[in-house]
Design an enzyme around this catalytic site. Structure first.
Site, PDB file in Angstrom:
ATOM      1  N   ASN A  64       0.807  -1.219   0.000  1.00  0.00           N
ATOM      2  CA  ASN A  64       0.000   0.000   0.000  1.00  0.00           C
ATOM      3  C   ASN A  64       0.844   1.274   0.000  1.00  0.00           C
ATOM      4  O   ASN A  64       0.625   2.191  -0.788  1.00  0.00           O
ATOM      5  CB  ASN A  64      -0.910   0.009   1.241  1.00  0.00           C
ATOM      6  CG  ASN A  64      -1.869  -1.154   1.258  1.00  0.00           C
ATOM      7  OD1 ASN A  64      -2.601  -1.365   0.309  1.00  0.00           O
ATOM      8  ND2 ASN A  64      -1.878  -1.909   2.330  1.00  0.00           N
TER       9      ASN A  64
ATOM     10  N   ASP B  11       0.550 -10.206   3.358  1.00  0.00           N
ATOM     11  CA  ASP B  11      -0.645  -9.908   4.153  1.00  0.00           C
ATOM     12  C   ASP B  11      -1.934  -9.915   3.328  1.00  0.00           C
ATOM     13  O   ASP B  11      -3.024  -9.902   3.886  1.00  0.00           O
ATOM     14  CB  ASP B  11      -0.499  -8.549   4.843  1.00  0.00           C
ATOM     15  CG  ASP B  11       0.582  -8.549   5.908  1.00  0.00           C
ATOM     16  OD1 ASP B  11       0.801  -9.609   6.525  1.00  0.00           O
ATOM     17  OD2 ASP B  11       1.213  -7.504   6.114  1.00  0.00           O
TER      18      ASP B  11
ATOM     19  N   GLY C 241      -0.069 -10.710  10.210  1.00  0.00           N
ATOM     20  CA  GLY C 241      -1.325 -10.050   9.887  1.00  0.00           C
ATOM     21  C   GLY C 241      -1.652  -8.996  10.912  1.00  0.00           C
ATOM     22  O   GLY C 241      -2.200  -9.295  11.977  1.00  0.00           O
TER      23      GLY C 241
ATOM     24  N   GLU D 173      -1.111 -12.006  14.527  1.00  0.00           N
ATOM     25  CA  GLU D 173      -0.305 -11.138  15.387  1.00  0.00           C
ATOM     26  C   GLU D 173      -1.027  -9.852  15.766  1.00  0.00           C
ATOM     27  O   GLU D 173      -0.704  -9.216  16.764  1.00  0.00           O
ATOM     28  CB  GLU D 173       1.008 -10.779  14.686  1.00  0.00           C
ATOM     29  CG  GLU D 173       0.828  -9.928  13.438  1.00  0.00           C
ATOM     30  CD  GLU D 173       2.127  -9.528  12.758  1.00  0.00           C
ATOM     31  OE1 GLU D 173       3.193  -9.732  13.361  1.00  0.00           O
ATOM     32  OE2 GLU D 173       2.061  -9.027  11.620  1.00  0.00           O
TER      33      GLU D 173
ATOM     34  N   TYR E 132       9.572 -14.753   9.922  1.00  0.00           N
ATOM     35  CA  TYR E 132      10.110 -14.666   8.564  1.00  0.00           C
ATOM     36  C   TYR E 132       9.977 -15.981   7.789  1.00  0.00           C
ATOM     37  O   TYR E 132       9.997 -15.978   6.550  1.00  0.00           O
ATOM     38  CB  TYR E 132      11.587 -14.267   8.600  1.00  0.00           C
ATOM     39  CG  TYR E 132      11.838 -12.789   8.796  1.00  0.00           C
ATOM     40  CD1 TYR E 132      10.840 -11.940   9.258  1.00  0.00           C
ATOM     41  CD2 TYR E 132      13.087 -12.239   8.535  1.00  0.00           C
ATOM     42  CE1 TYR E 132      11.076 -10.591   9.451  1.00  0.00           C
ATOM     43  CE2 TYR E 132      13.341 -10.888   8.728  1.00  0.00           C
ATOM     44  CZ  TYR E 132      12.322 -10.066   9.189  1.00  0.00           C
ATOM     45  OH  TYR E 132      12.557  -8.737   9.379  1.00  0.00           O
ATOM     46  N   LEU E 133       9.873 -17.110   8.491  1.00  0.00           N
ATOM     47  CA  LEU E 133       9.743 -18.388   7.793  1.00  0.00           C
ATOM     48  C   LEU E 133       8.508 -18.402   6.899  1.00  0.00           C
ATOM     49  O   LEU E 133       8.508 -19.045   5.849  1.00  0.00           O
ATOM     50  CB  LEU E 133       9.664 -19.534   8.801  1.00  0.00           C
ATOM     51  CG  LEU E 133      10.856 -19.719   9.739  1.00  0.00           C
ATOM     52  CD1 LEU E 133      10.612 -20.885  10.686  1.00  0.00           C
ATOM     53  CD2 LEU E 133      12.146 -19.935   8.949  1.00  0.00           C
ATOM     54  N   GLN E 134       7.470 -17.687   7.314  1.00  0.00           N
ATOM     55  CA  GLN E 134       6.228 -17.668   6.526  1.00  0.00           C
ATOM     56  C   GLN E 134       6.442 -17.052   5.157  1.00  0.00           C
ATOM     57  O   GLN E 134       5.836 -17.482   4.180  1.00  0.00           O
ATOM     58  CB  GLN E 134       5.157 -16.870   7.277  1.00  0.00           C
ATOM     59  CG  GLN E 134       4.727 -17.494   8.581  1.00  0.00           C
ATOM     60  CD  GLN E 134       3.982 -16.504   9.452  1.00  0.00           C
ATOM     61  OE1 GLN E 134       2.759 -16.433   9.414  1.00  0.00           O
ATOM     62  NE2 GLN E 134       4.701 -15.717  10.229  1.00  0.00           N
ATOM     63  N   ARG E 135       7.272 -16.038   5.081  1.00  0.00           N
ATOM     64  CA  ARG E 135       7.412 -15.307   3.824  1.00  0.00           C
ATOM     65  C   ARG E 135       8.658 -15.689   3.037  1.00  0.00           C
ATOM     66  O   ARG E 135       8.832 -15.224   1.911  1.00  0.00           O
ATOM     67  CB  ARG E 135       7.399 -13.811   4.093  1.00  0.00           C
ATOM     68  CG  ARG E 135       8.626 -13.258   4.782  1.00  0.00           C
ATOM     69  CD  ARG E 135       8.403 -11.824   5.206  1.00  0.00           C
ATOM     70  NE  ARG E 135       9.663 -11.121   5.435  1.00  0.00           N
ATOM     71  CZ  ARG E 135       9.762  -9.987   6.107  1.00  0.00           C
ATOM     72  NH1 ARG E 135       8.675  -9.433   6.618  1.00  0.00           N
ATOM     73  NH2 ARG E 135      10.927  -9.400   6.251  1.00  0.00           N
TER      74      ARG E 135
END
EC number: 2.7.1.90
Length: 418
Positions: free
Chosen positions: A111, A141, A188, A244, A295-298
């Protein structure tokens, strides 16, 4: 077609597929004989005149970037304010663009990045400088307005759903004599898209995740405790996924880390899973484990979604196409044309409709009790995690990821003192 240089920059938190977009941009521009510069560390590199000439990157390296996580050229969390408040920085940026004959500017971010690209286009018009600015979508996100989904989200969603399913099997195996409650924290801040993706891990009230906590719904601790207890008594264990950004009924972040705000004005969050785990243990006496993938998520390129990868590449190619056509202040967005079979296409949308807007979870995607996803959410989410796109592996058993380490071009302007 006018001559000149294209400048590409990455912004904000990176994703498992942002480099696939970068590679697609470079390849599409090369096919049209357009030179591409990349800003080191996003807009900060542009201001510092730290620009990398991608012509020095072999075609094999560019292809390999498509399977490499992180940000190949570096990203940053630097938000430019209004044209009036940050006039000096905008004018410095325009000086750098002039010095390197940049006629097309592609800013790959969310954004705030869309807002920056829009303002740069306005400043260039004010000064009569021929510049076409295109925002390129990216965020795990999934909160960008207008676009059906955001490149980067599908892979993070797949990682989340797979991780929750696998962890739930572990918890189920140990629940008789060990862990009764497991809490998984998903990214999130204001939008619960990744937490919702965890809901794809199971079907029915007795399959994990048993409870999902969304930032779109106020967190009621007493009700939460009661539901955890009921699930444990019925199933034998309880898997909780918490965004989060969950807030108390009075609007306070449950996981406010007390670290102030970042350059984008975002409160530093951290530790909602550990907080909930401690509270559940104290209130209910259960043995609790928790995890913070963070950071593992992304960055989990090894578990990327094929859909996500293809969309990341498509918006990169379209961004170049739009820029070279002179389509100023637009973003290539994903338009869903069918749920079953899943079909999508890329179309241009004005940055004005995207910049600084935020897409949260629709009410119809959240179960009536507030602790799970609906069938409508499943229809939306499931195609986005579909398909596998594993990286190539080397003989050492590890992925063969690429690096784009290049010395920046010599400066043409005085060093920036900002």
């Amino acid at each position: 077609m006018p001559t000149g240089t294209l400048l590409y920059a990455q912004s904000g938190g990176v994703t498992a597929v942002i480099n696939a977009t970068a590679a697609a941009v470079i390849q599409a521009a090369r096919a049209r004989k357009v030179p591409v510069l990349a800003a080191r560390n996003g807009i900060l590199g542009a201001l510092r005149e730290e620009l990398i000439d991608t012509a020095a990157l072999p075609a094999s390296t560019v292809r390999a970037l498509g399977q490499t996580p992180g940000g190949a050229f570096g990203s940053c969390r630097v938000k430019l304010k209004s044209l009036e408040q940050d006039r000096a920085r905008y004018e410095r940026l325009l000086e750098v663009l002039r010095a390197h004959d940049v006629r097309w500017f592609l800013y790959n971010g969310g954004n705030d990045s869309a807002d920056t690209a829009l303002k740069v286009s306005q400043l260039a018009a004010e000064f009569g400088y021929p510049l076409t600015c295109v925002g390129v979508p990216k965020t795990v996100d999934n909160d960008l307005a207008v676009t059906d989904c955001c490149p980067g989200f599908g892979s993070a969603a797949k990682y989340t759903a797979v991780s929750v399913r696998e962890a739930a099997l572990d918890v189920a195996a140990m629940a008789e004599t060990s862990t009764k409650v497991f809490v998984y924290e998903a990214m999130g801040r204001h939008a619960g898209w990744l937490a919702a993706a965890a809901g794809l891990a199971g079907n029915g009230p007795d399959e994990a995740p048993h409870l999902i906590l969304f930032p779109e719904r106020p967190f009621d601790e007493a009700d939460f405790f009661a539901r955890v207890k009921a699930v444990v008594e019925r199933v034998g264990y309880c898997v909780v996924v918490a965004s989060e950004g969950i807030r108390t009924p009075d609007g306070r972040f449950v996981a406010d880390a007390g670290g102030g705000q970042d350059a984008f004005g975002h409160t530093q969050l951290g530790g909602v899973a550990s907080h909930l785990a401690g509270r559940v243990k104290d209130a209910l006496g259960y043995k609790v484990h928790w995890t913070l993938p963070d950071y593992l998520q992304r960055s989990a390129r090894h578990l990327a979604s094929r859909t996500d990868l293809e969309q990341a590449q498509a918006v990169g190619r379209k961004a170049v196409e739009y820029a070279l056509k002179g389509m100023n202040a637009v973003m290539p967005v994903i338009v869903r044309t069918s749920d079953s079979p899943y079909r999508w296409k890329v179309e241009p949308a004005p940055l004005q409709a995207i910049a600084n807007h935020e897409k949260t979870m629709p009410a119809e995607f959240i179960r009536e009790d507030g602790y799970g996803i609906t069938d409508a959410a499943r229809r939306y989410l499931q195609p986005l995690i579909r398909g596998e796109a594993p990286p190539l592996y080397g003989r050492d058993g590890l992925p063969r990821y690429a690096r784009a380490d290049q010395a920046p071009l010599p400066r043409k302007l005085p060093e920036w003192a900002g």
